[in-house]
Design an enzyme around this catalytic site. Structure first.
Site, mmCIF file in Angstrom:
data_model
loop_
_atom_site.group_PDB
_atom_site.id
_atom_site.type_symbol
_atom_site.label_atom_id
_atom_site.label_comp_id
_atom_site.label_asym_id
_atom_site.label_seq_id
_atom_site.Cartn_x
_atom_site.Cartn_y
_atom_site.Cartn_z
ATOM 1 N N GLN A 1 6.491 -54.328 -65.585
ATOM 2 C CA GLN A 1 7.041 -53.885 -64.715
ATOM 3 C C GLN A 1 8.233 -53.827 -64.479
ATOM 4 O O GLN A 1 9.192 -54.751 -65.065
ATOM 5 C CB GLN A 1 6.790 -55.096 -63.416
ATOM 6 C CG GLN A 1 6.582 -54.749 -62.118
ATOM 7 C CD GLN A 1 5.671 -53.767 -61.276
ATOM 8 O OE1 GLN A 1 4.823 -53.910 -61.857
ATOM 9 N NE2 GLN A 1 6.843 -52.694 -60.641
ATOM 10 N N LYS B 1 -1.478 -55.711 -58.086
ATOM 11 C CA LYS B 1 -2.827 -55.393 -59.205
ATOM 12 C C LYS B 1 -3.454 -56.088 -59.792
ATOM 13 O O LYS B 1 -4.650 -56.069 -60.688
ATOM 14 C CB LYS B 1 -1.490 -54.815 -60.912
ATOM 15 C CG LYS B 1 -0.446 -53.536 -59.954
ATOM 16 C CD LYS B 1 0.523 -53.768 -60.920
ATOM 17 C CE LYS B 1 1.341 -52.541 -60.701
ATOM 18 N NZ LYS B 1 2.927 -51.848 -61.187
ATOM 19 N N ASP C 1 -0.021 -47.421 -68.514
ATOM 20 C CA ASP C 1 1.416 -46.635 -67.797
ATOM 21 C C ASP C 1 1.254 -45.486 -67.859
ATOM 22 O O ASP C 1 1.875 -44.893 -66.536
ATOM 23 C CB ASP C 1 2.529 -47.181 -67.512
ATOM 24 C CG ASP C 1 3.095 -48.295 -66.005
ATOM 25 O OD1 ASP C 1 2.253 -48.188 -65.214
ATOM 26 O OD2 ASP C 1 3.581 -49.211 -65.977
#
Ligand code: NAP
Length: 282
Positions: free
Chosen positions: A97, A53, A120
């Site tokens: 994460q 990412k 997200d």
């Protein structure tokens, strides 16, 4: 019939190319989109995903900041870090994460993220809006799957989509997005009886279980579109299923690259939203 292989990397690159142009416009307005990634512990897969990412952020010219924390961080300390990032003017998107260590409640951390920075799409506010068909940030993997289907001009409306897996990050949201696109959606999970019978009715099959090789050719209707979300191992027996499907995603190179593209897209969207000063009331 041999299926066409869906090229997630090529579609990702097209999306990133468009984003690069949008980034230029934003930079002319004095704004560089910024993404903060929080990673806790030493999970090698998490480290790999975060690395990928951040690499894409850098390639795009996006500002990025990685916050690596040891596995013994407390929930309070992690929430405090999130609050600090919520206030940081240079950060438009925050990603934590997952998974987090067992002593930390994931919901508490996700809920601490400012919904306007929740790139997200996991914050309950954004999940609720997804449910009513009015999402601002679409969750990345589900949005990437829909973008792939659309890129290849696949008809979704009126088709029977069978989603195998019902997680909050893939199975449930992709089912909602397919429903939004007017598919008839069936969801399967580990307690589903007669999995093969149900999946083999699908015109579109989304496999998101994390069970390597769960689906074989006996599960797939000839001509069906097969999207394999499994990572790092495929949920689908690629070699045999590609002989019956019309389209299939490879692992790697199918859904994975799209997840990152959608994360970049959401971060640019978050920066634009700040400029336009559109407010989300939470
Ligand atoms: P998850 O939270 O573990 O959920 C797995 C789902 O699969 C559950 O709903 C489970 O059912 C269902 N399942 C498990 N065994 C099954 C079986 N034998 N038959 C039918 N359903 C079964 O996993 P996830 O987070 O959704 O991820 C799924 C996979 O996608 C993993 O391989 C993950 O690494 C991958 N992934 C890839 C990306 C990407 O960008 N490429 C992004 C996210 C996830 P129950 O609910 O009944 O337990």
């Amino acid at each position: 019939m041999t299926a066409k292989i869906i090229d997630g990397k090529a579609v990702r690159d097209e999306i990133l190319c468009q984003l690069k142009n949008e980034m230029e416009t934003l930079k002319q307005q004095g704004v560089t989109p910024g993404l903060a990634v929080v990673i806790v512990g030493d999970n090698p897969a998490s480290k790999l995903y975060v690395g990928m990412k951040i690499k894409k952020c850098k390639e795009l010219g996006m500002h990025s900041a990685v916050h690596e924390k040891s596995a013994d961080i407390t929930q309070e300390e992690l929430v405090a870090l999130i609050h600090q990032l919520n206030e940081d003017e240079n950060i438009h998107g925050i990603l934590v994460q997952l998974p987090l260590p067992a002593h930390i409640q994931e919901e508490a951390i996700i809920s601490a993220i400012d919904a306007k920075k929740d790139v997200d799409g996991f914050h309950p506010y954004n999940v609720g809006n997804l449910m009513i068909g009015d999402a601002y940030f679409l969750p990345c993997t589900p949005a990437g799957i829909i973008a792939l289907l659309k890129h290849y001009n696949m008809e979704i409306a009126g088709k029977h989509a069978v989603v195998v897996g019902r997680s909050n990050i893939v199975g449930k949201p992709v089912s909602l997005l397919l429903l939004e696109e007017h598919a008839t959606v069936t969801m399967c999970h580990s307690k589903t009886s007669n999995l093969a019978e149900i999946v083999s009715q699908g015109d579109i099959v989304i496999a998101a279980t994390g069970r390597p090789d769960l689906l074989g050719k006996e599960h797939i209707k000839p001509g069906a579109v097969v999207i394999d979300v499994g990572s790092p191992k495929s949920d689908v027996k690629f070699e045999e299923v590609k002989e019956v499907a019309s389209y299939i995603t490879p692992v790697p190179g199918g859904v994975g690259p799209m997840t990152i593209a959608m994360l970049m897209k959401n971060t640019v969207l978050a920066a634009k939203q700040r400029i336009e000063n559109t407010t989300i009331q939470v």
